[in-house]
Design a protein around this motif. Structure first.
Motif, PDB file in Angstrom:
ATOM      1  N   PRO A  98      37.173   1.316   0.543  1.00 32.44           N
ATOM      2  CA  PRO A  98      37.340   0.819   1.897  1.00 32.44           C
ATOM      3  C   PRO A  98      36.963  -0.649   2.067  1.00 32.44           C
ATOM      4  O   PRO A  98      37.431  -1.303   2.976  1.00 32.44           O
ATOM      5  N   ARG A  99      36.108  -1.157   1.233  1.00 36.29           N
ATOM      6  CA  ARG A  99      35.791  -2.569   1.459  1.00 36.29           C
ATOM      7  C   ARG A  99      35.580  -3.344   0.170  1.00 36.29           C
ATOM      8  O   ARG A  99      35.220  -2.808  -0.846  1.00 36.29           O
ATOM      9  N   GLY A 100      35.827  -4.624   0.273  1.00 37.20           N
ATOM     10  CA  GLY A 100      35.636  -5.507  -0.868  1.00 37.20           C
ATOM     11  C   GLY A 100      36.768  -5.367  -1.870  1.00 37.20           C
ATOM     12  O   GLY A 100      36.818  -4.417  -2.634  1.00 37.20           O
ATOM     13  N   THR A 110      22.387  28.116   3.683  1.00 32.41           N
ATOM     14  CA  THR A 110      23.818  27.945   3.899  1.00 32.41           C
ATOM     15  C   THR A 110      24.066  26.460   4.009  1.00 32.41           C
ATOM     16  O   THR A 110      23.450  25.775   4.795  1.00 32.41           O
ATOM     17  N   GLY A 117      27.477  24.151   4.141  1.00 32.63           N
ATOM     18  CA  GLY A 117      28.922  24.189   4.119  1.00 32.63           C
ATOM     19  C   GLY A 117      29.381  25.626   4.119  1.00 32.63           C
ATOM     20  O   GLY A 117      28.815  26.484   4.777  1.00 32.63           O
ATOM     21  N   GLY A 118      30.390  25.886   3.350  1.00 29.54           N
ATOM     22  CA  GLY A 118      30.987  27.211   3.385  1.00 29.54           C
ATOM     23  C   GLY A 118      30.322  28.214   2.472  1.00 29.54           C
ATOM     24  O   GLY A 118      30.684  29.366   2.441  1.00 29.54           O
ATOM     25  N   ASP A 122      21.657  -6.228  13.199  1.00 27.97           N
ATOM     26  CA  ASP A 122      22.884  -7.017  13.249  1.00 27.97           C
ATOM     27  C   ASP A 122      23.133  -7.650  14.609  1.00 27.97           C
ATOM     28  O   ASP A 122      23.924  -8.575  14.719  1.00 27.97           O
ATOM     29  N   ARG A 135      27.592  20.286   2.314  1.00 30.03           N
ATOM     30  CA  ARG A 135      28.106  20.528   3.671  1.00 30.03           C
ATOM     31  C   ARG A 135      29.591  20.279   3.763  1.00 30.03           C
ATOM     32  O   ARG A 135      30.316  20.993   4.437  1.00 30.03           O
ATOM     33  N   TYR A 139      22.624  -0.857   4.222  1.00 33.32           N
ATOM     34  CA  TYR A 139      24.024  -0.744   3.810  1.00 33.32           C
ATOM     35  C   TYR A 139      24.120  -0.326   2.351  1.00 33.32           C
ATOM     36  O   TYR A 139      23.256  -0.643   1.556  1.00 33.32           O
ATOM     37  N   PRO A 140      25.188   0.393   2.025  1.00 34.73           N
ATOM     38  CA  PRO A 140      25.439   0.664   0.619  1.00 34.73           C
ATOM     39  C   PRO A 140      25.922  -0.628  -0.028  1.00 34.73           C
ATOM     40  O   PRO A 140      26.635  -1.409   0.590  1.00 34.73           O
ATOM     41  N   GLY A 171      26.240  -6.217   1.139  1.00 31.83           N
ATOM     42  CA  GLY A 171      27.096  -5.248   1.801  1.00 31.83           C
ATOM     43  C   GLY A 171      27.595  -5.892   3.071  1.00 31.83           C
ATOM     44  O   GLY A 171      27.534  -7.113   3.200  1.00 31.83           O
ATOM     45  N   GLU A 172      28.044  -5.093   4.015  1.00 32.14           N
ATOM     46  CA  GLU A 172      28.689  -5.708   5.164  1.00 32.14           C
ATOM     47  C   GLU A 172      27.899  -5.649   6.452  1.00 32.14           C
ATOM     48  O   GLU A 172      28.462  -5.706   7.542  1.00 32.14           O
ATOM     49  N   ARG A 173      26.606  -5.501   6.353  1.00 29.85           N
ATOM     50  CA  ARG A 173      25.809  -5.743   7.544  1.00 29.85           C
ATOM     51  C   ARG A 173      24.439  -6.249   7.123  1.00 29.85           C
ATOM     52  O   ARG A 173      24.221  -6.537   5.958  1.00 29.85           O
ATOM     53  N   GLN A 209      35.584 -11.216   2.003  1.00 32.87           N
ATOM     54  CA  GLN A 209      36.637 -11.721   1.115  1.00 32.87           C
ATOM     55  C   GLN A 209      37.588 -12.681   1.813  1.00 32.87           C
ATOM     56  O   GLN A 209      38.316 -13.414   1.164  1.00 32.87           O
ATOM     57  N   ARG A 250      25.648   6.592  -8.782  1.00 31.77           N
ATOM     58  CA  ARG A 250      26.594   5.836  -7.960  1.00 31.77           C
ATOM     59  C   ARG A 250      26.965   4.515  -8.607  1.00 31.77           C
ATOM     60  O   ARG A 250      26.118   3.866  -9.217  1.00 31.77           O
ATOM     61  N   VAL A 282      15.161  -2.128  -0.899  1.00 32.44           N
ATOM     62  CA  VAL A 282      16.430  -2.420  -0.219  1.00 32.44           C
ATOM     63  C   VAL A 282      17.382  -1.226  -0.225  1.00 32.44           C
ATOM     64  O   VAL A 282      18.544  -1.339   0.141  1.00 32.44           O
ATOM     65  N   ARG A 334      34.567  28.480   8.102  1.00 33.71           N
ATOM     66  CA  ARG A 334      35.021  27.553   7.053  1.00 33.71           C
ATOM     67  C   ARG A 334      35.744  28.296   5.933  1.00 33.71           C
ATOM     68  O   ARG A 334      36.770  27.837   5.435  1.00 33.71           O
ATOM     69  N   ALA A 347      21.399  -4.785   7.316  1.00 28.36           N
ATOM     70  CA  ALA A 347      20.401  -3.867   6.772  1.00 28.36           C
ATOM     71  C   ALA A 347      21.030  -2.504   6.578  1.00 28.36           C
ATOM     72  O   ALA A 347      22.087  -2.209   7.139  1.00 28.36           O
TER      73      ALA A 347
END
Ligand SMILES: Cc1cc2nc3c(=O)[nH]c(=O)nc-3n(C[C@H](O)[C@H](O)[C@H](O)COP(=O)(O)OP(=O)(O)OC[C@H]3O[C@@H](n4cnc5c(N)ncnc54)[C@H](O)[C@@H]3O)c2cc1C
Lengths: 803, 342
Positions: B299-301, B37, B39-40, A704, B82, B223-224, B217-219, A759, B156, B136, A116, B221
C-alpha cells in the motif's frame, strides 16, 4: 426569549452528557448492545470486483448446528435494490457482483464463530469478469455497461459569462485525489428484533433514521410504520453512515428467524462496507490579468463513484458548483461527471465533493500567484468573493461570507518560531524513529481558502421536525422533554438541543428522548445542517410551547384577550418564572404547569433553492460557510517526510452556540483534512482494497496534529436560528490544500496528487504522481486561439505555469 | 476473542484436547486448558510453566495432528486468528514460562529470552542500540505486550527487532523434543522453525561501539516501518555491519557497503571522510535494488522510494556512528545525506 439566569443556555460551553461515559469507556455503542437469546449475524462478501454470479448453495451452511438462517438475494421480499438517491444497489448481489466486498449472503447463528463457519460453508459460483476500474475510461463509446442503469451517474456543465474570454496569465494542470475513508472508530452494528405486529425494531448507529426506514420498508415489502428505528450509540460517522449498510440484512434475518439479531462488521468489513470519499481526477485552467484579477476558470472533474450511485449525483453537484472556489470569476466553464466503475462505492464524506475541488483550485491559485510574481495571500484577498457577487451558477451570494477577512485573519496569526538546529525527536519529520537531520529539513508555509454549502441543495426541502413537551417531574420541578430524530454522531446536538430549550423556556432540566422514528424526520446528520435545521425545529417547538404557556398564564390571570392572543408583548419567561412587569405578574413555571403539561410540534424548513438548469444555472445552495487555513510544515527533503508544525484557522461560524463543541468540530475537521493531505488513502489494486486495516490505513495520531490556532468570525446568518452556521465541514475542505501548499513551498515542486506521499517529494527515476494515459482534457480541449502550455502529467518536470 | 483466566481445569473442548489430555503430563493440564475462540475456530489453550512442559505440549499436539500456535504477546497472532488468516486448534501460551522472560549478559554476549517484551528492552543500558530499536516499536501497548519470540516468529519484512538483530549477527536458540539448538539468524529465517520447536532466546555480541537504528513510515509516531536501517560498529574488531528492512521479504545485510566501510574507516580514530559516507549510502542503494525477492508492491512506498530511502537512512546511520571529517559547507551530514541516488 429572556432565559437569563438559567445556566446552560446558548452560547455556553455546555459539556456533553455522554462525555464522561465515552472518555471512560462505558458508553454503549451500537456494537455493545446485547439481548438474551439474540443471534449473531455475519455477511458474506464477494472477493471479486466483478463477476457473474452463478449458483449460491447455502444448504451445507444451513445444516450446520447453530445456524438459524441464511439469506441471499432470493430472500428479499420487496424491492431488490436500495439507495440514497436512486435505488440501484442490490440488497444482495443477484446476477452480478460489481465491487470487491459486495454482500452476497448473510447468516444468523447462535454465535459469531458459528456464523463465520457458516459463511465459509456457503458455496458461491463466481465467474470473474474483467473489472472496469479507470473512471476516465468507463464513458468511452466502446466501454462495457457495468449496470443496467449505465455508467454515468450524472453530468453537470456550468457555463457562466462568455466562452473563450481569457486573461494573459494562464495556469493549467491536472490533479488527483485518492480515496479517503471516514474511518470512524465504532464499526457498523445494529440490533434488530422482529415484532409481533409483523414489523421490525432496529437499534442502529446511523446518520438518518427516516431514510433508513424508507429503504428498509421498501426492501422488506412492508409499510413504513412497521419499521421502527431507534438510534443506538454512534461512534463517528463523517458521512459513512448515511447509506444503508447492514440494516436490511439484519432485518431479513430477524424476520426469517423470529429472533433478535445482532449484526455487526469488524474493522476490515467496515472499510469495505460503507461508501468512501470519491477519488477525483481534475483538470483546471485559470487565467488572470497581469495584475492578478481572475478572468476565467475552467474545470473538468471526474469523480469515481464506484459500483453504485449512493449520493454521487449530489456530491458531483457540490464539486462542480464549488470548483472555482470562493473567488469572483467573470467567466467560468465548470464541468464534471460522476461515473460508475468496479471500484468500491463512494458517497458522502465530510465536505461532500468540496474538499476535492478545493485541493485543485487552491493549488491553481498558488501557481497563479507564482506566475504573477504575487503573494498567494494577496492574490486570494484580491479575488475573494463578497456578498452580492454572482457565483458561477448565477446564484447571488448571500451574506455573510467574509472570505477576504478570513484569509487576512489567518495570515495575521503569529507564525511558529523557526526550527532550531538542536531540535530532536517528535519535533522532526518522521518523529523519534526517523531521527531526521535538522540540517536537511525545510520549512514551508501554505494557505487555503474555501467555502462550503450548508444544508441540502438543488431544491431539496430537507426539513426537520421536533416535539417539545414541558411538564413537571414527580417532585414538581418543571422539565422539558425534547424529541427529535436527529442522529447524534458526535456533532453535539445532545448539548445544543438542551441549550436551546433552556434558553427558550427558562427551565434548567431538559431531557432528550431517544432519537427514533416515532417522531418526524430530522433529516440527515450531514451537510453541516443539524444545528441549523434540527436546532431550528427544537427552537420552533419551544417557542410554540412558550406561547401556549404564556397564553395559559394570561388567561388564568384574566389579562385582556389581546394579551392572551399575543402574550409575548406583555409576558416573558425568566429563570423558571413567567413575568409580566406591567401586569405586575410573576408566577412560577411549575405553578403554571399544575393544570397539565404543554406539548408542541414544529417543522423547520430552510429557504427554497432551485435545481440547476441545462446551463448549470440556478439558485442551488441555501447558504455557505467560509474557512481559511494556514499550514506550516517541516519536510525532510532527503526522505520526503512531512511534519505539520502548526495549523491556524479562521472560520466563518455564524453565532456560536457552544464554543467547546465548535472547537471540537474545527479541530476534528482540521485533523481529517490533515489525514487526507498526508496519509489517509484506501488503495485499490484492480478494484480490490489492499489496506483495509488501521495497520495499513494510517490515521493521524496526536503526534501528527498540532494544536489549532483558531479564530471564529461570528457574523450571524440572518435566516438561521440564532444566526448559526454549520461548522463541521468547512475546515476539512481547507486543511488539506493548505498543507499541500506548505509542502510545495518547502520542497519547491508542484504537487498534483493527494495524499502527498514521501515518494512524491524526492527525486526518483520515475515520477509516479499521476495516472498515465488520461482522458481528462488537456491543452487540446481549451477554446481555440489560446496558447496552451505544456501538458501536465506528461512533462515530468512538472508545471504548466506561464505568464 | 480470548476468554482468559479461568483456572477451571479440564474444560474439555474439541478433539485436540481430548487427545492431548491423555498424553500430557498431569501437571500441565490443570494450569489451564482454556477453551478459546478466535475467529471461526475454537481452540484449546495450554499454559505451560516451563520450557520443558511447553515442548511436551507442542510435541503432543504435533503428534495428534492438531494445528498448533505458540502465543507470545499475541499482537500478531490474535489478529491473524481472528481474521481467519491463521487457524489453530491448540494454542500454547508462553506468558507463564518465566525462564523465557530472562535477559542476561555474559562476558561478551547478551542473551534475551523469547518472552522478553519491547518494554523490557527499551531501557536496557547494556545494549543501547537494541533499546533504541525497541523504543520505536508500535505504540506503548504493543511494546508492553509484544515479545522477542513473537518478532522472530512473525519475521516481518521490516520488523524493527529483526532488522537490528540481522545487523547484529544474532543467533537464535531453540528447543524441541530433540534438544536445544543454536543457529545463526539467517539460517533460522531460511529454514523456519520445526513445528514442535520454540524459540527460547536470541544471543548477540555485547556492543563494541556505536549502534544506530532508524526507521521511517508515514506519520510521526506508532507506525509500521516502510524502511528501516541498523548500523552497528565494532571498534575493537574494526567491523561495521548494516542491515536494511522493508526492501526484501526479510531484512538484508548490505555486504558491499560493509566491506567498503571496513576499508575506508580510520579505525584508530573512528573517522571517515564525507565522500566515503556518501559512497556508503550509494552502495546501499545499489545493493537494495538487487535484493531478491523484492517485497511485493504494497500500500505504500514504491520500490524506487524504498531503495532511495534505504540509502539515505544508511548514510545517516553511518555518519552518526563515526566521526565524519571535512564536513561540507552545508553541515556535517548535509552533503551526503541526500546521497543514495541510484
Ligand atoms: C498495532 C501494532 C503495531 C505494531 N507495530 C510494530 C512496529 O512498530 N514494529 C515492529 O517490528 N512490529 C510491530 N508490530 C508487530 C508485532 O507486535 C511484533 O512483531 C511483535 O514482536 C510480535 O510479538 P508477540 O509476542 O505479540 O507475538 P505473537 O503475536 O504472540 O506471535 C507472533 C508469531 O510468533 C510466534 N511465536 C511467538 N512466540 C514464539 C516463540 N517463543 N517461538 C517461536 N515462535 C513464536 C507465534 O506463533 C506467531 O506466529 C505491531 C503490531 C501491531 C498490532
Amino acid at each position: 426569549m429572556g432565559g437569563e439566569a438559567v445556566s446552560g443556555g446558548i452560547g455556553r460551553s455546555v459539556r456533553r452528557p455522554d462525555g464522561p461515559d465515552k472518555a471512560s469507556g462505558v458508553f454503549r455503542y451500537a456494537g455493545d448492545l446485547r439481548v438474551p437469546g439474540m443471534l449473531h449475524a455475519r455477511t458474506l462478501r464477494s472477493p471479486h470486483p466483478r463477476a457473474r454470479l452463478g449458483r449460491i448453495d447455502a444448504a451445507a451452511a444451513r445444516r450446520l448446528p447453530g445456524v438459524a438462517a441464511v439469506v441471499t438475494a432470493a430472500d428479499v421480499p420487496g424491492v431488490a435494490t436500495y439507495g440514497l438517491i436512486v435505488a440501484d444497489q442490490p440488497v444482495f448481489a443477484a446476477a452480478e457482483v460489481r465491487y470487491a466486498g459486495e454482500p452476497v449472503a448473510a447468516v444468523a447463528a447462535v454465535d459469531v464463530a458459528t456464523a463465520r463457519r457458516a459463511l465459509a460453508a456457503i458455496e458461491v459460483d463466481y465467474e470473474p469478469l474483467p473489472p472496469s476500474t479507470d473512471p476516465e475510461r468507463v464513458l468511452a463509446a466502446d466501454a462495457e455497461s457495468l449496470h443496467p442503469a449505465g455508467n454515468l451517474f450524472r453530468e453537470i456543465d456550468i457555463r457562466h459569462g462568455e466562452p473563450g474570454v481569457d486573461g494573459p496569465v494562464v495556469v493549467e494542470d491536472r490533479y488527483v485525489v485518492g480515496m479517503q475513508d471516514q474511518a470512524f472508530l465504532a464499526p457498523e452494528a445494529a440490533l434488530v428484533s422482529p415484532a409481533a405486529d409483523g414489523g421490525v425494531d432496529l437499534l442502529v448507529a446511523t446518520q438518518w433514521l427516516h431514510s433508513d426506514r424508507e429503504q428498509l420498508a421498501a426492501c422488506l415489502g412492508i409499510p413504513e410504520n412497521l419499521v421502527r428505528l431507534t438510534l443506538a450509540g454512534v461512534g463517528g460517522a463523517f458521512g459513512g453512515r448515511e447509506d444503508v449498510t447492514l440494516q436490511i440484512h439484519g432485518a431479513l434475518l430477524a424476520r426469517a428467524t423470529g429472533a433478535p439479531v445482532r449484526i455487526a462488521y469488524d474493522r476490515v468489513e467496515s472499510f469495505l462496507g460503507h461508501p468512501h470519499r470519491h477519488p477525483a481526477r481534475m483538470w483546471f485552467r485559470h487565467t488572470a490579468t497581469a495584475d492578478g484579477e481572475l478572468v476565467s476558470v475552467q474545470a473538468n472533474v471526474v469523480l469515481d463513484g464506484g459500483a453504485y450511485a449512493s449520493s454521487s449525483p449530489a456530491v458531483l453537484a457540490n464539486a462542480v458548483t464549488h470548483a472555482a472556489g470562493p473567488y469572483r470569476v467573470p467567466h467560468t466553464r465548470l464541468r464534471g461527471v460522476a461515473v460508475r466503475t468496479n471500484n468500491p462505492p463512494c458517497g458522502a464524506m465530510r465536505g461532500f465533493g468540496v474538499p476535492q475541488v478545493t485541493i485543485g483550485h487552491e493549488a491553481q491559485m498558488d501557481r497563479l500567484a507564482d506566475a504573477l510574481g504575487m503573494d498567494p495571500v494577496e492574490l486570494r484577498i484580491r479575488n475573494a468573493v463578497r456578498p452580492g457577487d454572482v457565483l458561477p451558477t448565477g446564484q447571488v451570494l448571500g451574506a455573510p461570507l467574509p472570505a477576504r477577512e478570513l484569509i487576512q485573519l489567518v495570515a495575521a496569526r503569529p507564525l511558529p518560531p523557526p526550527p532550531t538546529a538542536d531540535v530532536t525527536g517528535l519535533a522532526l519529520p518522521g518523529g523519534l524513529p526517523a531521527a531526521a537531520e535538522p540540517g536537511r529539513v525545510r520549512r514551508g508555509v501554505g494557505y487555503a481558502l474555501a467555502y462550503k454549502n450548508l444544508l441540502f441543495s438543488e431544491g431539496m426541502d430537507d426539513s426537520s421536525a421536533a416535539r417539545v413537551r414541558l411538564d413537571l417531574t414527580d417532585d414538581g420541578t418543571p422539565r422539558v422533554r425534547v424529541h427529535s430524530a436527529c442522529a447524534e454522531v458526535g456533532q453535539g446536538f445532545v448539548t445544543i438541543a438542551g441549550q436551546i430549550a433552556r434558553t427558550e423556556l427558562g427551565v434548567e432540566q431538559v431531557v432528550l428522548a431517544p432519537a427514533d422514528t416515532a417522531v418526524g424526520s430530522a433529516g440527515s446528520t450531514s451537510a453541516s445542517r443539524q444545528t441549523w435545521m434540527s436546532g431550528g425545529a427544537v427552537r420552533g417547538a419551544c417557542v410554540a410551547v412558550a406561547d401556549r404557556l404564556l397564553a395559559r398564564v394570561a388567561r388564568a390571570a384574566d389579562l385582556p384577550a389581546e394579551v392572551v392572543e399575543a402574550p409575548r408583548r406583555t409576558l416573558r419567561i425568566a429563570a423558571g418564572h413567567i413575568v409580566g412587569v406591567e401586569a405586575g405578574l410573576r408566577i412560577g413555571i411549575a405553578d403554571a404547569l399544575a393544570e397539565g403539561p404543554i406539548e408542541a410540534d414544529y417543522t423547520f424548513h430552510h429557504r427554497r433553492t432551485t435545481a440547476l438548469d441545462a446551463e448549470g444555472q440556478g439558485d442551488p445552495h441555501v447558504a455557505f460557510a467560509g474557512a481559511a487555513h494556514r499550514a506550516v510544515v517541516d519536510v525532510d527533503i532527503d526522505l520526503g517526510l512531512v511534519r505539520v508544525v502548526s495549523m491556524a484557522l479562521a472560520q466563518d461560524c455564524g453565532t456560536v452556540l457552544n464554543p467547546l463543541s465548535l472547537r471540537g468540530q474545527v479541530e476534528g475537521g482540521t485533523a481529517q483534512g490533515l489525514g487526507l493531505a498526508l496519509m489517509e488513502e484506501l488503495i485499490t489494486v484492480d478494484g480490490v482494497v489492499v489496506n483495509p486495516t488501521f495497520h495499513d490505513y494510517l490515521l493521524p495520531t496526536i503526534a501528527d496534529v498540532p494544536d489549532l490556532d483558531f479564530v471564529a468570525v461570528t457574523e450571524p446568518q440572518p435566516d438561521a436560528p440564532y444566526g448559526v452556521k454549520g461548522v463541521g465541514e468547512a475546515p476539512t475542505c481547507t486543511a488539506t490544500p493548505a498543507i499541500v501548499a506548505a509542502i510545495r513551498a518547502a520542497v519547491g515542486r508542484d504537487l498534483r496528487r493527494v495524499p502527498v506521499r514521501p515518494q512524491d517529494l524526492v527525486d526518483l527515476p520515475t515520477r509516479p504522481d499521476l495516472p498515465t494515459g488520461s482522458d481528462l482534457p488537456t491543452g487540446s480541449d481549451v477554446p481555440a486561439g489560446v496558447d496552451v502550455p505544456t501538458r501536465a502529467g506528461v512533462d515530468p518536470a512538472g508545471g504548466a505555469s506561464t505568464a | 476473542m480470548f476468554r482468559r483466566g479461568s483456572d477451571r481445569a479440564g474444560a474439555v473442548h474439541g478433539p485436540a484436547h481430548t487427545v492431548l489430555a491423555a498424553v500430557l503430563p498431569p501437571a500441565a493440564v490443570p494450569v489451564g486448558v482454556v477453551p478459546v475462540t478466535a475467529g471461526g475456530t475454537t481452540s484449546a489453550m495450554f499454559r505451560p510453566r516451563t520450557v520443558g512442559e511447553a515442548v511436551e505440549m507442542l510435541a503432543a499436539a504435533h503428534d495428534s495432528g492438531a494445528a498448533v500456535a505458540l502465543l507470545g504477546g499475541g499482537t500478531d497472532l490474535v489478529p491473524a486468528l481472528r481474521s481467519g488468516e491463521r487457524a489453530a486448534e491448540v494454542v500454547v501460551a508462553l506468558r507463564r514460562v518465566l525462564e523465557l522472560r530472562v535477559r542476561g549478559a555474559g562476558a561478551d554476549s547478551l542473551t534475551i529470552g523469547a518472552g522478553v517484551t519491547y518494554t523490557d528492552l527499551a531501557g536496557w543500558s547494556l545494549s543501547p542500540g537494541l533499546a533504541r530499536a525497541a523504543r520505536v516499536v508500535g505504540s506503548v501497548q504493543i511494546r508492553n505486550t509484544g515479545t522477542v519470540g513473537g518478532a522472530l516468529g512473525s519475521a516481518r519484512p521490516a520488523g524493527d527487532l529483526l532488522t537490528f538483530l540481522t545487523a547484529a549477527d544474532a543467533e537464535v536458540l531453540t528447543t524441541s523434543p530433540r534438544g536445544s539448538d543454536r543457529l545463526p539468524l539467517p539460517r533460522f529465517l531460511a529454514e523456519g522453525l520445526a513445528p514442535d520447536a520454540l524459540v527460547t532466546a536470541v544471543r548477540l555480541a555485547r556492543p563494541g561501539g556505536p549502534q544506530v537504528y532508524l526507521k521511517i513510515g508515514e506519520r510521526q509516531a506508532a507506525y509500521p516501518a516502510v524502511v528501516s536501517c541498523a548500523v552497528l560498529v565494532d571498534r575493537v574488531r574494526h567491523r561495521l555491519t548494516c542491515a536494511v528492512g522493508g526492501v526484501g521479504l526479510l531484512p538484508a545485510r548490505m555486504e558491499a557497503a560493509e566491506r567498503y566501510a571496513r576499508d575506508e574507516v580510520d579505525w584508530s580514530t573512528g573517522t571517515v571522510s564525507s565522500a566515503a559516507a556518501r559512497r556508503f549510502g550509494d552502495l546501499v542503494v545499489e545493493a537494495a535494488t538487487r535484493i531478491t525477492p523484492a517485497l511485493p508492491a504494497g500500500p505504500r512506498g514504491s520500490a524506487e522510494y524504498r531503495w532511495h530511502a534505504a540509502g539515505v537512512l544508511a548514510g545517516r546511520a553511518f555518519a552518526r556512528c563515526l566521526h565524519v571529517t571535512a564536513p561540507p559547507a552545508s553541515g556535517p551530514v548535509g552533503d551526503f545525506a541526500a546521497g543514495g541516488q541510484p
